[in-house]
Design an enzyme around this catalytic site. Structure first.
Site, PDB file in Angstrom:
ATOM      1  N   ILE A 152       0.880  -1.078   0.098  1.00 54.72           N
ATOM      2  CA  ILE A 152       0.029  -0.039   0.120  1.00 54.72           C
ATOM      3  C   ILE A 152       1.017   1.092  -0.188  1.00 54.72           C
ATOM      4  O   ILE A 152       0.685   2.324  -0.697  1.00 54.72           O
ATOM      5  CB  ILE A 152      -0.945  -0.024   1.166  1.00 54.72           C
ATOM      6  N   ASP A 171      11.405   2.122   5.934  1.00 59.42           N
ATOM      7  CA  ASP A 171      11.138   0.988   5.922  1.00 59.42           C
ATOM      8  C   ASP A 171      12.436   0.182   5.729  1.00 59.42           C
ATOM      9  O   ASP A 171      13.049   0.013   4.823  1.00 59.42           O
ATOM     10  CB  ASP A 171      10.435   0.664   4.675  1.00 59.42           C
ATOM     11  N   ALA A 231      -3.463   2.377   8.294  1.00 60.42           N
ATOM     12  CA  ALA A 231      -2.955   1.076   8.503  1.00 60.42           C
ATOM     13  C   ALA A 231      -3.631   0.299   9.628  1.00 60.42           C
ATOM     14  O   ALA A 231      -4.685  -0.422   9.459  1.00 60.42           O
ATOM     15  CB  ALA A 231      -1.534   1.260   8.710  1.00 60.42           C
ATOM     16  N   ASP A 256      -8.298   6.424   9.859  1.00 59.19           N
ATOM     17  CA  ASP A 256      -9.365   5.499   9.373  1.00 59.19           C
ATOM     18  C   ASP A 256      -9.339   4.437  10.236  1.00 59.19           C
ATOM     19  O   ASP A 256     -10.208   3.573  10.270  1.00 59.19           O
ATOM     20  CB  ASP A 256      -8.805   5.120   7.715  1.00 59.19           C
ATOM     21  N   GLU A 261     -11.826  -0.862  18.027  1.00 62.22           N
ATOM     22  CA  GLU A 261     -12.890  -0.706  16.953  1.00 62.22           C
ATOM     23  C   GLU A 261     -14.095  -1.699  17.416  1.00 62.22           C
ATOM     24  O   GLU A 261     -13.562  -2.947  17.569  1.00 62.22           O
ATOM     25  CB  GLU A 261     -12.512  -0.867  15.636  1.00 62.22           C
ATOM     26  N   HIS A 279     -12.896   3.087   9.489  1.00 61.43           N
ATOM     27  CA  HIS A 279     -12.245   1.512   8.998  1.00 61.43           C
ATOM     28  C   HIS A 279     -12.798   1.509   7.485  1.00 61.43           C
ATOM     29  O   HIS A 279     -13.220   0.219   7.366  1.00 61.43           O
ATOM     30  CB  HIS A 279     -12.174   0.412   9.760  1.00 61.43           C
ATOM     31  N   LEU A 280     -12.814   2.476   6.710  1.00 59.40           N
ATOM     32  CA  LEU A 280     -13.501   2.231   5.590  1.00 59.40           C
ATOM     33  C   LEU A 280     -12.354   2.105   4.273  1.00 59.40           C
ATOM     34  O   LEU A 280     -12.783   1.838   3.176  1.00 59.40           O
ATOM     35  CB  LEU A 280     -13.996   3.474   4.940  1.00 59.40           C
ATOM     36  N   GLY A 281     -11.159   1.745   4.546  1.00 65.11           N
ATOM     37  CA  GLY A 281     -10.168   1.589   3.623  1.00 65.11           C
ATOM     38  C   GLY A 281     -10.461   0.650   2.450  1.00 65.11           C
ATOM     39  O   GLY A 281     -10.202   0.680   1.328  1.00 65.11           O
ATOM     40  N   ALA A 282     -10.844  -0.583   3.044  1.00 66.99           N
ATOM     41  CA  ALA A 282     -11.143  -1.585   2.109  1.00 66.99           C
ATOM     42  C   ALA A 282     -12.597  -1.655   1.787  1.00 66.99           C
ATOM     43  O   ALA A 282     -13.061  -2.658   0.955  1.00 66.99           O
ATOM     44  CB  ALA A 282     -11.033  -2.974   2.796  1.00 66.99           C
TER      45      ALA A 282
HETATM   46  N1  LIG Z   1      -7.524   0.780   6.413  1.00 68.19           N
HETATM   47  C1  LIG Z   1      -7.828  -0.385   5.881  1.00 68.19           C
HETATM   48  O1  LIG Z   1      -9.041  -0.841   5.516  1.00 68.19           O
HETATM   49  C2  LIG Z   1      -6.764  -1.226   5.243  1.00 68.19           C
HETATM   50  C3  LIG Z   1      -6.980  -1.717   4.140  1.00 68.19           C
HETATM   51  C4  LIG Z   1      -5.962  -2.768   3.745  1.00 68.19           C
HETATM   52  C5  LIG Z   1      -4.813  -3.055   4.513  1.00 68.19           C
HETATM   53  N2  LIG Z   1      -4.624  -1.976   5.709  1.00 68.19           N
HETATM   54  C6  LIG Z   1      -3.413  -2.182   6.563  1.00 68.19           C
HETATM   55  O2  LIG Z   1      -2.349  -1.606   5.805  1.00 68.19           O
HETATM   56  C7  LIG Z   1      -1.221  -1.957   6.601  1.00 68.19           C
HETATM   57  C8  LIG Z   1       0.023  -2.080   5.279  1.00 68.19           C
HETATM   58  O3  LIG Z   1      -0.596  -3.200   4.396  1.00 68.19           O
HETATM   59  P1  LIG Z   1       0.248  -3.608   3.125  1.00 68.19           P
HETATM   60  O4  LIG Z   1      -0.795  -4.610   2.394  1.00 68.19           O
HETATM   61  O5  LIG Z   1       1.028  -2.570   2.578  1.00 68.19           O
HETATM   62  O6  LIG Z   1       1.400  -4.370   3.912  1.00 68.19           O
HETATM   63  P2  LIG Z   1       2.873  -4.950   3.471  1.00 68.19           P
HETATM   64  O7  LIG Z   1       3.440  -6.037   4.307  1.00 68.19           O
HETATM   65  O8  LIG Z   1       3.005  -4.921   1.903  1.00 68.19           O
HETATM   66  O9  LIG Z   1       3.772  -3.550   3.926  1.00 68.19           O
HETATM   67  C9  LIG Z   1       4.148  -3.302   5.050  1.00 68.19           C
HETATM   68  C10 LIG Z   1       5.458  -2.675   5.099  1.00 68.19           C
HETATM   69  O10 LIG Z   1       6.092  -2.328   6.275  1.00 68.19           O
HETATM   70  C11 LIG Z   1       7.381  -2.769   6.571  1.00 68.19           C
HETATM   71  N3  LIG Z   1       7.584  -3.040   7.939  1.00 68.19           N
HETATM   72  C12 LIG Z   1       7.075  -4.167   8.765  1.00 68.19           C
HETATM   73  N4  LIG Z   1       7.359  -4.144   9.811  1.00 68.19           N
HETATM   74  C13 LIG Z   1       7.888  -2.826   9.986  1.00 68.19           C
HETATM   75  C14 LIG Z   1       8.654  -2.207  10.999  1.00 68.19           C
HETATM   76  N5  LIG Z   1       8.531  -2.639  12.234  1.00 68.19           N
HETATM   77  N6  LIG Z   1       9.411  -0.917  10.910  1.00 68.19           N
HETATM   78  C15 LIG Z   1       9.338  -0.582   9.593  1.00 68.19           C
HETATM   79  N7  LIG Z   1       8.756  -0.947   8.451  1.00 68.19           N
HETATM   80  C16 LIG Z   1       8.131  -2.210   8.839  1.00 68.19           C
HETATM   81  C17 LIG Z   1       7.533  -3.909   5.501  1.00 68.19           C
HETATM   82  O11 LIG Z   1       8.976  -4.064   5.219  1.00 68.19           O
HETATM   83  C18 LIG Z   1       6.629  -3.362   4.386  1.00 68.19           C
HETATM   84  O12 LIG Z   1       7.228  -3.119   3.508  1.00 68.19           O
HETATM   85  C19 LIG Z   1      -1.478  -2.997   7.237  1.00 68.19           C
HETATM   86  O13 LIG Z   1      -1.429  -2.875   8.742  1.00 68.19           O
HETATM   87  C20 LIG Z   1      -2.869  -3.682   6.918  1.00 68.19           C
HETATM   88  O14 LIG Z   1      -3.449  -4.242   7.848  1.00 68.19           O
HETATM   89  C21 LIG Z   1      -5.563  -1.288   6.230  1.00 68.19           C
HETATM   90  O1  LIG Z   2      -6.412  -5.167   6.735  1.00 62.80           O
HETATM   91  C1  LIG Z   2      -7.409  -5.090   6.106  1.00 62.80           C
HETATM   92  O2  LIG Z   2      -7.687  -5.872   4.980  1.00 62.80           O
HETATM   93  C2  LIG Z   2      -8.226  -3.895   6.092  1.00 62.80           C
HETATM   94  O3  LIG Z   2      -7.863  -3.299   7.276  1.00 62.80           O
HETATM   95  C3  LIG Z   2      -9.639  -4.094   6.083  1.00 62.80           C
HETATM   96  O4  LIG Z   2     -10.195  -4.448   7.015  1.00 62.80           O
HETATM   97  P1  LIG Z   2     -11.924  -4.910   6.775  1.00 62.80           P
HETATM   98  O5  LIG Z   2     -11.959  -6.152   5.832  1.00 62.80           O
HETATM   99  O6  LIG Z   2     -12.331  -5.466   8.356  1.00 62.80           O
HETATM  100  O7  LIG Z   2     -12.573  -3.722   6.176  1.00 62.80           O
END
Ligand SMILES: NC(=O)c1ccc[n+]([C@@H]2O[C@H](COP(=O)([O-])OP(=O)(O)OC[C@H]3O[C@@H](n4cnc5c(N)ncnc54)[C@H](O)[C@@H]3O)[C@@H](O)[C@H]2O)c1
Ligand SMILES: O=C(O)[C@H](O)COP(=O)(O)O
Length: 529
Positions: A152, A171, A231, A256, A261, A279-282
């Site tokens: 992301i 990172d 995140a 978000d 939650e 928490h609307l990201g997805a």
């Molecule tokens: N709000 C939402 O609805 C929503 C939707 C999808 C994902 N997310 C969240 O977004 C976040 C990122 O998802 P992603 O798919 O990009 O994950 P990803 O694993 O592809 O990327 C995470 C990055 O963080 C880095 N990382 C891991 N631990 C670390 C640390 N201690 N210090 C520094 N960097 C570190 C990793 O090297 C990696 O590049 C996750 O927490 C996921 O749950 C939220």
């Molecule tokens: O980690 C995820 O995939 C997002 O935070 C989405 O969570 P949700 O499926 O509960 O919307």
């Protein structure tokens, strides 16, 4: 025949349900409500969740038949993957399903935070025409700090490029050259925090990242900084953020996600500088369709006993078609090995020789281990917990591959060293156009037998009359011999009889045979489940 039960504990897209189809009994429950979830788990084979269901050790223990937990999304912080692995339960997610939606939501919150969009909107709908109060800032020329440049974080970086921002990121797990390719400069956390006008968080929630942006860090930021978190709640300490905004050390935030939650009463919501979404990201049609269909496909594969590419707790990579037939063979060889050894080996080599060795055959090692432990532990042994069982018992496992296989096109060997130094080995192949499973070697003796449900191996001193005695004793007990082979090292040396029989040989009959022929060892193997 009863259908496997899939428990859907949160909303799953229609497309996902359609992929599951009619082969499963699909039940629904409210996963966030423990009093509903725990009893509903009693007889389920698969569980599908999003982020609101806590799949902890208690939930896993409440599901004795559970084979797979599927997370229709990315984050697995609500699933105890370690407890699942111990229980042999596969965990899968849909790692790319919602990343575009999450990245777009990030952009929405960055822009909304920069331009006070939500606050001005609310005021106007309240009949207030306030222009100067909601004066914002441009992105152009600003420094955006990305914490976590993963899937992301990278999409966010790409989408921010046209806004004319300078991109920096923290990172430590990403090679700087990869970041540079995307026009992002990797820096330390301290430097990102000090330089950024916008900080956007894209880290997983873990012991290391929880509270990563806390009071100390929020004393080092520029007072003009805006902090965006799409995140996980808790990576930015909510109490520290509240105080920093109140004290004018942080200009604003776009949130978000929240530490707890659902969250409807955070003090942060009182602040005009905070724009927040639940928490609307997805939460887009596209992301939900992708998440639903991806996990439904994974559940189908997992319940069919197949390898699942999105499994997070199974070692090894994608399984080539050429490798798949080798899995039941390796598992069978593992079971025969344990029966021959009569104990767990201290060192175990899984050797894969021939054409298939050109592929990634790590899964063959898993299948062999699954077989090795199948008759050793009470709990079900799967691709998931087999390596863990080996580790717990101190078995040193190695995968040996070679394209060289002089006798057979492909051959798999399970070879082990026992505590007293003895060596045990069994090799097998898939023979002919019908790919018939054959055992082709046992403890160094070449042979060719089809492993049926009941086998027996007798090692003794080569001399005349032994085959007759064995046949006679089995006949006396009504045990029919299906096939028999005799192999020996040298004339008058050590010999091995390999038998397949139509029914299990009781222990006392095996003992009688061993005693009457003065066998060095006699091992029976029952492969029926
Ligand atoms: N709000 C939402 O609805 C929503 C939707 C999808 C994902 N997310 C969240 O977004 C976040 C990122 O998802 P992603 O798919 O990009 O994950 P990803 O694993 O592809 O990327 C995470 C990055 O963080 C880095 N990382 C891991 N631990 C670390 C640390 N201690 N210090 C520094 N960097 C570190 C990793 O090297 C990696 O590049 C996750 O927490 C996921 O749950 C939220
Ligand atoms: O980690 C995820 O995939 C997002 O935070 C989405 O969570 P949700 O499926 O509960 O919307």
């Amino acid at each position: 025949m009863t259908k496997p039960v899939v428990l859907v504990a949160e909303e799953l897209s229609e497309a996902g349900l359609a992929v599951l189809g009619a082969d499963f009994e699909v039940r629904h429950t409210d996963g966030a409500d423990r009093s509903q979830l725990l009893p509903a788990l009693a007889d389920v084979d698969a569980l599908i969740v999003r982020s609101a269901t806590q799949v902890d050790a208690e939930a896993i223990a409440a599901a004795p038949k559970l084979r797979v937990v599927a997370r229709a999304g990315v984050g697995l912080d609500n699933v105890d993957v370690e407890a699942a692995t111990k229980a042999g339960v596969m965990v899968v997610n849909a790692p790319t399903s919602n990343i575009t939606s999450a990245a777009e939501q990030t952009l929405a919150l960055i822009l909304a935070s920069a331009r006070n969009t939500a606050q001005a909107h609310a005021a106007l709908k309240n009949g207030e025409w306030k222009r100067s109060k909601y004066t914002g800032v441009e992105l152009d020329g600003k420094v955006v700090g990305i914490l976590g440049l993963g899937k992301i974080g990278q999409l966010v970086a790409q989408r921010l490029q046209p806004f004319g921002v300078e991109l920096i990121a923290y990172d430590p797990y990403l090679p700087p050259a990869r970041a540079a390719q995307m026009g992002v400069k990797l820096l330390s956390l301290e430097e990102v925090i000090r330089q950024a006008d916008f900080i956007t968080v894209h880290l997983p929630k873990s012991k290391e990242t929880l509270g990563l942006i806390g009071d100390k860090e929020l004393h080092e930021v520029k007072p003009s900084v805006r902090i965006i978190n799409v995140a996980r709640g808790g990576i930015v300490d909510e109490g520290a953020l509240y105080t920093a905004i109140k004290e004018g050390r942080v200009a604003g935030a776009g949130l978000d996600v929240f530490a707890k939650e659902p969250c409807t009463d955070s003090p942060l919501f009182e602040l005009d500088q905070v724009v927040a979404t639940p928490h609307l990201g997805a939460s887009t049609h596209e992301a939900q369709e992708k998440a639903g269909t991806q996990v439904a496909r994974s559940v189908k594969l997992a319940l069919a006993g197949e390898f699942v590419p999105d499994a997070v707790n199974v070692q090894g990579g994608a399984v080539a078609e050429e490798v798949k037939p080798g899995l039941p063979l390796a598992e069978k060889l593992g079971r025969v090995f344990t029966a021959l050894a009569g104990e767990v080996a201290t060192k175990l080599d899984v050797e894969v020789r021939g054409e298939i060795a050109a592929h990634d055959v790590r899964v063959i090692e898993l299948a062999a281990l699954k077989g090795v432990f199948n008759d050793v532990v009470e709990d079900s042994v799967t691709y998931v917990n087999a390596p863990l069982l080996a580790k717990e018992r101190g078995v040193n496992v190695e995968l040996v591959t070679s394209s060289d296989s002089p006798l057979w096109r492909n051959v798999v060997t399970v070879r082990g060293v026992l505590a007293d130094g003895r060596q045990v080995s069994v090799s097998g192949t898939l023979s002919g156009p019908r790919q018939i499973t054959k055992i082709v070697e046992v403890n160094g003796y070449e042979m060719e037998i089809e492993p049926t449900e009941h086998l027996c191996f007798l090692t003794y001193a080569d001399r005349p009359g032994i085959v007759g005695v064995v046949g006679h004793l089995l006949g006396e007990h009504g045990i029919n011999i299906a096939s028999m082979q005799v192999a020996r090292d040298v004339k008058g040396g050590k010999a091995l009889i390999a038998l397949t029989v139509d029914s299990a040989i009781p222990a006392e009959v095996a003992e009688q045979i061993v005693s009457e022929i003065g066998a060095e060892s006699g091992r029976t193997v029952d492969l029926e489940d």
